[in-house]
Design an enzyme around this catalytic site. Structure first.
Site, PDB file in Angstrom:
ATOM      1  N   PHE A 122       1.037  -0.197  -3.878  1.00 18.63           N
ATOM      2  CA  PHE A 122       1.453  -0.112  -2.483  1.00 18.63           C
ATOM      3  C   PHE A 122       1.030  -1.241  -1.841  1.00 18.63           C
ATOM      4  O   PHE A 122       0.700  -1.225  -0.537  1.00 18.63           O
ATOM      5  CB  PHE A 122       0.867   1.284  -1.835  1.00 18.63           C
ATOM      6  N   HIS A 123       1.221  -2.520  -2.323  1.00 20.94           N
ATOM      7  CA  HIS A 123       0.824  -3.747  -1.510  1.00 20.94           C
ATOM      8  C   HIS A 123       2.199  -4.700  -1.668  1.00 20.94           C
ATOM      9  O   HIS A 123       1.591  -5.913  -1.791  1.00 20.94           O
ATOM     10  CB  HIS A 123      -0.325  -4.102  -2.124  1.00 20.94           C
ATOM     11  N   PRO A 124       3.199  -4.408  -1.092  1.00 18.15           N
ATOM     12  CA  PRO A 124       4.015  -5.307  -0.934  1.00 18.15           C
ATOM     13  C   PRO A 124       4.076  -6.594  -0.073  1.00 18.15           C
ATOM     14  O   PRO A 124       3.336  -6.252   1.185  1.00 18.15           O
ATOM     15  CB  PRO A 124       5.443  -4.625  -0.559  1.00 18.15           C
TER      16      PRO A 124
END
Length: 517
Positions: free
Chosen positions: A454-456
């Site tokens: 969940f780190h774009p």
């Protein structure tokens, strides 16, 4: 008409709305596509996965990922005041100083950003060279500290790694519990920390359930935004600036819908080209990970949170399993000793993450590592000129061989941890594990079980899409401020996004940048 129109009520948008509205002489309008963050369970830390695939989540999925068996990977993003800080795991992690410095931009070096990390932070441990204690964002110890999480830390130490009680201090390497963005055991999102105290100001307007369709431009000058809210189609004018804070997927989408992007791609979608910049939406990066999952008979996992006594403990004592951020502990490792910084970040969850998501079937443990210095790059493009259509998101996880080799090394480390005495009673029954420790089986496991951390980031990068002051190249009065401006991603992005927004607020106001104290 407002002085500033901010698009997106996530981490960066809440910071900017609060800081810019400190000046009573300016008017600020913050618009958010999702609802307010008034659902009670948003503020109960352990509940955050329950908001995935709901009205509070953009509920994106990647395109078929070629190097992950053609799977479409779920990509949750917050669609609510607070953005993803309202549905994330609340880990406060800044990243290693060398990673910022590798951007090669003194305006965004670690030393430049450190004063803004400190200005934002209210660390319950007190102030120091690396920490602040009078900012709006509380940074606290875990109030859960599950026995399984503690056992994982002990196993890592048994495996030869050091303990570390502050990943955001002088040394990042080692294992321990993460500090969290909580207050009194409850989630403290950017909306809670920054926006809520500012709502009483008459010069701040917040519009929720308002979907921005495009930025209004006269020539190359941003004049406002158009979109649809509860009262239908609306144009909101900006006298000074439009600031896009919509995140790594939606910020490039909005630029492209507004005519800023690769000319050929925009023409294919029937969008008039205002600024031809093929870098918009490119350079997408994220942290993939493949977790090991084991079940066990010990009745100490987060399944116990469903028992009524723990609800009472949460309400009355502000601690216990309901305060768990799920990914309670972990650590940082260098895959090679000559590296300048750790390139792997481990997480452990005292529960079951199987089939790419949280389940509540059995007492379990799940753990594995994110690849921090990811080499693979993807892109965000349009599927339609229709602003309500989802963007096309292609991460290209493991398209670069170096990422697969590092993932294999991390999986071997995870298997080694599982063999330590401290974890022996929690790894009784394998649920998701590789068939063997051969390179072939490890690679197959990674391709089949990897998911997003969940780190774009990276799709409106400094130097290619925005300048050193985050102004969109080729335009006037238009900026992007969020994780999309980070050229690379190397940590949990919430803390650096807040620091970037803190500094952006000073740049916008023309305030002399803070210095390290």
């Amino acid at each position: 008409m407002y002085d500033y129109v901010i698009v997106g009520g996530g981490s960066a948008g809440c910071v900017l709305a609060a800081r810019l509205s400190e000046d009573p002489e300016v008017s600020v309008c913050l618009v958010e596509a999702g609802p307010r963050d008034d659902h009670a369970d948003i503020h109960v830390p352990i509940r955050f996965p329950e908001f995935f695939q709901t009205q509070y989540d953009w509920a994106y999925r990647s395109e078929q990922e070629k190097f992950c068996e053609g799977r479409q990977i779920a990509l949750p993003r917050g669609r609510v005041l607070g953005g993803s800080s309202s549905i994330n795991a609340m880990i406060y992690s800044r990243g290693h100083r060398s990673h910022y410095d590798q951007w090669g931009n003194l305006n965004w070096s670690f030393d430049t950003l450190l004063p803004y990390f400190k200005r934002a932070e209210n660390n319950e441990r007190g102030a120091s060279y690396y920490h602040g204690n009078d900012g709006p964002l509380p940074v606290c110890e875990s109030r859960s500290k599950n026995l399984i999480s503690a056992a994982f830390i002990e196993a890592a130490i048994e495996a030869g790694h050091p303990a570390n009680d502050d990943f955001n201090g002088a040394i990042q390497d080692g294992f321990g519990f993460y500090q969290l963005t909580q207050r009194d055991g409850r989630r403290c999102s950017a909306a809670t920390a920054y926006l809520q105290p500012a709502l009483k100001r008459k010069n701040l307007t917040v519009k929720t359930d308002f979907m921005v369709h495009r930025v209004s431009l006269e020539g190359s000058t941003a004049t406002g935004v158009t979109g649809v809210g509860r009262d239908g189609a609306v144009t909101i004018q900006a006298a000074r600036e439009v600031i896009i804070c919509a995140g790594a997927y939606n910020s490039p989408q909005l630029l492209m819908l507004s005519g800023i992007g690769a000319a050929e791609h925009l023409k294919d979608q029937g969008i008039p080209v205002l600024v031809d910049n093929p870098e918009v939406g490119q350079n997408l990066s994220d942290h993939p990970h493949a977790l090991l999952v084991f079940t066990h008979p010990e009745k100490v996992s987060l399944l116990i949170a469903a028992e009524p006594r723990y609800g009472k403990q949460f309400t009355e004592e502000h601690n216990g399993p309901l305060t768990s951020n799920i990914s309670e502990a972990g650590g940082f490792i260098r895959s090679h000793p000559n590296l300048p910084a750790p390139d792997l970040q481990f997480h452990v969850a005292p529960t079951m993450f199987a089939d790419g998501g949280l389940t509540t079937k059995h007492h379990a443990i799940s753990f594995g590592a994110d690849i921090l210095e990811v080499k693979s790059r993807g892109e965000v493009t349009l599927t339609s000129h229709d602003p309500t259509a989802n963007p096309r998101i292609q991460h290209n996880y493991f398209s670069e061989p170096e990422d697969m080799e590092l993932a294999v090394a991390s999986l071997r480390m995870s298997l080694h941890f599982s063999e330590q005495k401290a974890l022996s009673k929690y790894v009784k029954t394998p649920v998701e594990v590789p068939a063997s420790d051969s390179d072939k089986d490890l690679r197959a496991y990674i391709r089949s079980y990897s998911s997003t951390a969940f780190h774009p980031a990276g799709t409106c990068s400094i130097g290619t899409v925005v300048d050193d002051e985050l102004r969109v190249l080729g335009t006037e009065r238009l900026r992007v401020v969020d994780a999309s401006v980070m050229p690379t991603i190397f940590c949990n992005p919430n803390a650096p996004t807040i620091a970037i927004a803190e500094r952006a607020a000073d740049l916008i106001r023309g305030i002399v940048p803070l210095e390290v104290i």
